[in-house]
Design a protein around this motif. Structure first.
Motif, PDB file in Angstrom:
ATOM      1  N   GLY A 109       0.792  -1.218   0.000  1.00 15.56           N
ATOM      2  CA  GLY A 109       0.000   0.000   0.000  1.00 15.56           C
ATOM      3  C   GLY A 109       0.822   1.264   0.000  1.00 15.56           C
ATOM      4  O   GLY A 109       0.274   2.363   0.138  1.00 15.56           O
ATOM      5  N   GLN A 110       2.141   1.130  -0.164  1.00 13.02           N
ATOM      6  CA  GLN A 110       3.015   2.287  -0.213  1.00 13.02           C
ATOM      7  C   GLN A 110       3.722   2.338  -1.568  1.00 13.02           C
ATOM      8  O   GLN A 110       3.884   1.317  -2.240  1.00 13.02           O
ATOM      9  CB  GLN A 110       4.047   2.234   0.912  1.00 13.02           C
ATOM     10  CG  GLN A 110       3.449   2.302   2.297  1.00 13.02           C
ATOM     11  CD  GLN A 110       4.515   2.276   3.376  1.00 13.02           C
ATOM     12  OE1 GLN A 110       5.488   1.530   3.303  1.00 13.02           O
ATOM     13  NE2 GLN A 110       4.343   3.103   4.397  1.00 13.02           N
ATOM     14  N   PHE A 111       4.150   3.541  -1.959  1.00  8.08           N
ATOM     15  CA  PHE A 111       4.769   3.741  -3.264  1.00  8.08           C
ATOM     16  C   PHE A 111       5.955   4.700  -3.147  1.00  8.08           C
ATOM     17  O   PHE A 111       6.043   5.479  -2.208  1.00  8.08           O
ATOM     18  CB  PHE A 111       3.766   4.347  -4.262  1.00  8.08           C
ATOM     19  CG  PHE A 111       2.440   3.652  -4.322  1.00  8.08           C
ATOM     20  CD1 PHE A 111       2.279   2.469  -5.026  1.00  8.08           C
ATOM     21  CD2 PHE A 111       1.328   4.182  -3.670  1.00  8.08           C
ATOM     22  CE1 PHE A 111       1.069   1.828  -5.086  1.00  8.08           C
ATOM     23  CE2 PHE A 111       0.103   3.554  -3.726  1.00  8.08           C
ATOM     24  CZ  PHE A 111      -0.031   2.373  -4.437  1.00  8.08           C
ATOM     25  N   LEU A 112       6.835   4.619  -4.148  1.00  6.60           N
ATOM     26  CA  LEU A 112       7.848   5.654  -4.333  1.00  6.60           C
ATOM     27  C   LEU A 112       7.596   6.456  -5.603  1.00  6.60           C
ATOM     28  O   LEU A 112       7.961   7.613  -5.681  1.00  6.60           O
ATOM     29  CB  LEU A 112       9.249   5.045  -4.364  1.00  6.60           C
ATOM     30  CG  LEU A 112       9.791   4.567  -3.020  1.00  6.60           C
ATOM     31  CD1 LEU A 112      11.225   4.086  -3.167  1.00  6.60           C
ATOM     32  CD2 LEU A 112       9.718   5.671  -1.967  1.00  6.60           C
ATOM     33  N   GLN A 113       6.983   5.829  -6.592  1.00  6.17           N
ATOM     34  CA  GLN A 113       6.624   6.572  -7.803  1.00  6.17           C
ATOM     35  C   GLN A 113       5.590   5.777  -8.597  1.00  6.17           C
ATOM     36  O   GLN A 113       5.911   5.138  -9.588  1.00  6.17           O
ATOM     37  CB  GLN A 113       7.850   6.855  -8.666  1.00  6.17           C
ATOM     38  CG  GLN A 113       7.601   7.910  -9.728  1.00  6.17           C
ATOM     39  CD  GLN A 113       8.896   8.365 -10.379  1.00  6.17           C
ATOM     40  OE1 GLN A 113       9.933   8.433  -9.728  1.00  6.17           O
ATOM     41  NE2 GLN A 113       8.843   8.665 -11.654  1.00  6.17           N
ATOM     42  N   PRO A 114       4.334   5.821  -8.200  1.00  8.19           N
ATOM     43  CA  PRO A 114       3.299   5.077  -8.933  1.00  8.19           C
ATOM     44  C   PRO A 114       3.066   5.687 -10.307  1.00  8.19           C
ATOM     45  O   PRO A 114       2.920   6.895 -10.439  1.00  8.19           O
ATOM     46  CB  PRO A 114       2.071   5.204  -8.039  1.00  8.19           C
ATOM     47  CG  PRO A 114       2.273   6.490  -7.291  1.00  8.19           C
ATOM     48  CD  PRO A 114       3.764   6.585  -7.084  1.00  8.19           C
ATOM     49  N   GLU A 115       3.034   4.832 -11.324  1.00  8.22           N
ATOM     50  CA  GLU A 115       2.865   5.307 -12.691  1.00  8.22           C
ATOM     51  C   GLU A 115       1.549   4.772 -13.269  1.00  8.22           C
ATOM     52  O   GLU A 115       0.486   5.130 -12.838  1.00  8.22           O
ATOM     53  CB  GLU A 115       4.068   4.886 -13.541  1.00  8.22           C
ATOM     54  CG  GLU A 115       5.406   5.420 -13.040  1.00  8.22           C
ATOM     55  CD  GLU A 115       5.690   6.841 -13.442  1.00  8.22           C
ATOM     56  OE1 GLU A 115       4.886   7.432 -14.187  1.00  8.22           O
ATOM     57  OE2 GLU A 115       6.741   7.381 -13.031  1.00  8.22           O
ATOM     58  N   ASP A 136      -8.020  -4.031  -4.203  1.00  3.19           N
ATOM     59  CA  ASP A 136      -9.414  -4.072  -4.616  1.00  3.19           C
ATOM     60  C   ASP A 136      -9.864  -2.656  -4.946  1.00  3.19           C
ATOM     61  O   ASP A 136      -9.088  -1.698  -4.838  1.00  3.19           O
ATOM     62  CB  ASP A 136     -10.298  -4.739  -3.559  1.00  3.19           C
ATOM     63  CG  ASP A 136     -10.425  -3.948  -2.247  1.00  3.19           C
ATOM     64  OD1 ASP A 136     -10.159  -2.720  -2.230  1.00  3.19           O
ATOM     65  OD2 ASP A 136     -10.811  -4.555  -1.235  1.00  3.19           O
ATOM     66  N   SER A 137     -11.110  -2.505  -5.372  1.00  2.00           N
ATOM     67  CA  SER A 137     -11.594  -1.206  -5.862  1.00  2.00           C
ATOM     68  C   SER A 137     -11.681  -0.148  -4.767  1.00  2.00           C
ATOM     69  O   SER A 137     -11.814   1.043  -5.063  1.00  2.00           O
ATOM     70  CB  SER A 137     -12.964  -1.367  -6.519  1.00  2.00           C
ATOM     71  OG  SER A 137     -13.910  -1.866  -5.582  1.00  2.00           O
ATOM     72  N   GLU A 138     -11.583  -0.569  -3.496  1.00  2.00           N
ATOM     73  CA  GLU A 138     -11.620   0.386  -2.384  1.00  2.00           C
ATOM     74  C   GLU A 138     -10.222   0.735  -1.892  1.00  2.00           C
ATOM     75  O   GLU A 138     -10.078   1.487  -0.930  1.00  2.00           O
ATOM     76  CB  GLU A 138     -12.453  -0.196  -1.230  1.00  2.00           C
ATOM     77  CG  GLU A 138     -13.889  -0.523  -1.611  1.00  2.00           C
ATOM     78  CD  GLU A 138     -14.613   0.666  -2.209  1.00  2.00           C
ATOM     79  OE1 GLU A 138     -14.498   1.772  -1.624  1.00  2.00           O
ATOM     80  OE2 GLU A 138     -15.289   0.501  -3.232  1.00  2.00           O
ATOM     81  N   GLY A 139      -9.214   0.164  -2.542  1.00  2.00           N
ATOM     82  CA  GLY A 139      -7.851   0.485  -2.155  1.00  2.00           C
ATOM     83  C   GLY A 139      -7.250  -0.444  -1.122  1.00  2.00           C
ATOM     84  O   GLY A 139      -6.161  -0.180  -0.610  1.00  2.00           O
ATOM     85  N   ASN A 140      -7.934  -1.554  -0.831  1.00  2.00           N
ATOM     86  CA  ASN A 140      -7.385  -2.515   0.119  1.00  2.00           C
ATOM     87  C   ASN A 140      -6.321  -3.368  -0.566  1.00  2.00           C
ATOM     88  O   ASN A 140      -6.554  -3.929  -1.647  1.00  2.00           O
ATOM     89  CB  ASN A 140      -8.497  -3.415   0.665  1.00  2.00           C
ATOM     90  CG  ASN A 140      -9.543  -2.634   1.427  1.00  2.00           C
ATOM     91  OD1 ASN A 140      -9.223  -1.922   2.382  1.00  2.00           O
ATOM     92  ND2 ASN A 140     -10.802  -2.748   1.016  1.00  2.00           N
ATOM     93  N   PHE A 141      -5.157  -3.480   0.057  1.00  2.00           N
ATOM     94  CA  PHE A 141      -4.037  -4.221  -0.519  1.00  2.00           C
ATOM     95  C   PHE A 141      -4.359  -5.702  -0.623  1.00  2.00           C
ATOM     96  O   PHE A 141      -4.903  -6.302   0.307  1.00  2.00           O
ATOM     97  CB  PHE A 141      -2.791  -4.008   0.342  1.00  2.00           C
ATOM     98  CG  PHE A 141      -1.611  -4.828  -0.091  1.00  2.00           C
ATOM     99  CD1 PHE A 141      -0.817  -4.420  -1.152  1.00  2.00           C
ATOM    100  CD2 PHE A 141      -1.305  -6.023   0.560  1.00  2.00           C
ATOM    101  CE1 PHE A 141       0.274  -5.188  -1.559  1.00  2.00           C
ATOM    102  CE2 PHE A 141      -0.211  -6.788   0.163  1.00  2.00           C
ATOM    103  CZ  PHE A 141       0.571  -6.364  -0.901  1.00  2.00           C
ATOM    104  N   ILE A 142      -3.985  -6.309  -1.786  1.00  2.00           N
ATOM    105  CA  ILE A 142      -4.184  -7.750  -2.006  1.00  2.00           C
ATOM    106  C   ILE A 142      -2.853  -8.478  -2.107  1.00  2.00           C
ATOM    107  O   ILE A 142      -2.598  -9.420  -1.355  1.00  2.00           O
ATOM    108  CB  ILE A 142      -5.031  -7.998  -3.271  1.00  2.00           C
ATOM    109  CG1 ILE A 142      -6.423  -7.379  -3.113  1.00  2.00           C
ATOM    110  CG2 ILE A 142      -5.138  -9.493  -3.558  1.00  2.00           C
ATOM    111  CD1 ILE A 142      -7.280  -7.480  -4.345  1.00  2.00           C
ATOM    112  N   THR A 143      -1.992  -8.053  -3.037  1.00  2.47           N
ATOM    113  CA  THR A 143      -0.699  -8.712  -3.197  1.00  2.47           C
ATOM    114  C   THR A 143       0.251  -7.792  -3.955  1.00  2.47           C
ATOM    115  O   THR A 143      -0.153  -6.741  -4.470  1.00  2.47           O
ATOM    116  CB  THR A 143      -0.852 -10.059  -3.938  1.00  2.47           C
ATOM    117  OG1 THR A 143       0.401 -10.772  -3.885  1.00  2.47           O
ATOM    118  CG2 THR A 143      -1.227  -9.855  -5.403  1.00  2.47           C
ATOM    119  N   MET A 144       1.506  -8.201  -4.027  1.00  2.00           N
ATOM    120  CA  MET A 144       2.505  -7.446  -4.771  1.00  2.00           C
ATOM    121  C   MET A 144       3.596  -8.392  -5.245  1.00  2.00           C
ATOM    122  O   MET A 144       3.796  -9.456  -4.649  1.00  2.00           O
ATOM    123  CB  MET A 144       3.096  -6.318  -3.910  1.00  2.00           C
ATOM    124  CG  MET A 144       3.766  -6.784  -2.641  1.00  2.00           C
ATOM    125  SD  MET A 144       4.109  -5.459  -1.440  1.00  2.00           S
ATOM    126  CE  MET A 144       5.377  -4.540  -2.270  1.00  2.00           C
TER     127      MET A 144
END
Length: 389
Positions: free
Chosen positions: A163-169, A193-201
């Motif tokens: 759920g964290q980013f350094l530079q989302p594109e 998911d569509s509400e912003g809940n983290f699923i995987t990476m």
């Protein structure tokens, strides 16, 4: 008696000395003019530079600018046909909505860190319900809007964890409404998911399978497989929906390698399109296994040419829309690459751009474009100062 120089001869020597001084001054002035001209050219070109891609110090700035939030510019009373001018803001709107022929429908956003505000609007995608998602490469978050630009929610922060980013594109949406985000600086893909809940990476820095150097584009096919494009390890990788590596390719055909991949998109027949920049400046089309179909483009300023081709998207009819950032325009092609139409120019009206990046399309064929120009327009110029030049 030794001959003496007369006054006339003395005058001629003086004139020659003056002439030498004058010539030296001319050379100095010409050199200065050339230097100033070069600086001017560099400054004008820097207007279009993708600063955040080359200078990570700009990522996730702590910006306290809480400019007044303005959304949903109405165009119904636009009688002069030129579109409204954003003269009530220090910049201009960051999301532009057009019909499929380039007619402006609406625009929203302003500079700031609050809801509906951006520091570097970059990636953009639309789900099956018409909701619009916009990534901010400097705020390190994702914002969700309805199709009219009304703010719904946002998530994300600076960092390297879930759920964290350094530079989302770039972003993409699957058939279940899940959101995939390419994080350029973290070298990974995250799924929500569509509400912003983290699923995987998945992903890490490198050139092997499931690794990235600068992942920019992400797309999803009809089977919800996920495709990525990488700028500095220029190849396409294909994954299952949960991130399992499936295949990859790095060329149009043997001996013709990708150079600098930006975006990637999938049409309704699962054909894959990528934008390859720099020396190539092409749009290339493949099947979903990476077999080359066709390509078009080349470096230039005319129709079907690009200077820096970024975002790409297709509609239900197979038309292909390409963002040409440095030509400050959108070009539309049919599925075989034949030019159809174009729109856009450099300027501050809501139907113009400064630095257009990504592009998305909804089920009705409306086109959404992210424009991050206000942030990186150099010398702290605003649209107001630009228009007064």
């Amino acid at each position: 008696m030794r001959p003496q120089l007369g006054d006339k001869h003395i005058m001629k020597i003086g004139e020659l000395e003056d002439l030498n001084v004058s010539l030296k001054m001319i050379v100095v002035l010409l050199s200065l003019a050339l230097v100033l001209s070069s600086v001017s050219i560099l400054n004008s070109q820097s207007i279009y530079s993708q600063t955040s891609e080359d200078a990570k110090s700009l990522n996730c700035k702590d910006n306290n600018d809480q400019s007044q939030y303005v959304s949903n510019v109405s165009l119904e009373n636009d009688s002069d046909g030129v579109g409204p001018v954003t003269d009530d803001l220090p910049g201009f709107h960051y999301v532009k909505k057009f019909d499929s022929n380039g007619t402006l429908i609406s625009a929203w956003g302003t500079k700031g860190t609050g809801p509906g505000q951006f520091l570097h609007a970059h990636g953009i995608t639309v789900d099956l319900k018409g909701n619009v998602y916009v990534s901010d490469a400097e705020k390190c978050n994702i914002q969700k809007f309805d199709s009219e630009g009304n703010f719904i929610s946002m998530w994300g922060s600076k960092g390297k964890g879930p759920g964290q980013f350094l530079q989302p594109e770039s972003m993409a949406v699957d058939s279940n409404g899940n959101i995939f985000v390419a994080d350029y600086a973290n070298q990974q893909i995250q799924k929500f998911d569509s509400e912003g809940n983290f699923i995987t990476m998945w992903g890490s820095k490198g050139r092997g399978d499931s690794q990235f150097i600068k992942p920019w584009g992400v797309a999803v096919d009809s089977n919800d497989n996920v495709y990525t494009s990488d700028q500095d390890n220029p190849e396409v990788q294909k994954f299952s929906n949960d991130g399992k590596f499936l295949t990859k390719w790095n060329s149009y055909s043997p001996g013709m390698l990708f150079v600098h991949l930006h975006d990637i998109t999938i049409d309704s027949n699962d054909s894959v399109y990528v934008t390859d920049g720099r020396n190539n400046s092409y749009v290339a089309k493949f099947d979903n296994q990476g077999n080359f179909t066709t390509k078009w483009g080349g470096f230039g300023y005319g129709n079907s040419h690009f200077v820096e081709n970024h975002g790409v998207v297709t509609d239900k009819e197979g038309n292909v829309y390409v963002v040409d950032t440095r030509n400050v325009r959108i070009q539309k092609f049919n599925s075989e690459g034949d030019f159809v139409t174009k729109w856009g120019s450099l300027g501050c009206r809501d139907d113009q751009f400064f630095i257009p990046h990504d592009i998305a399309i909804d089920s009705s064929g409306n086109i959404y474009v992210s424009d991050s120009g206000n942030v990186h327009f150099r010398a702290n110029k605003t649209c107001e100062s630009y228009e007064n030049q």
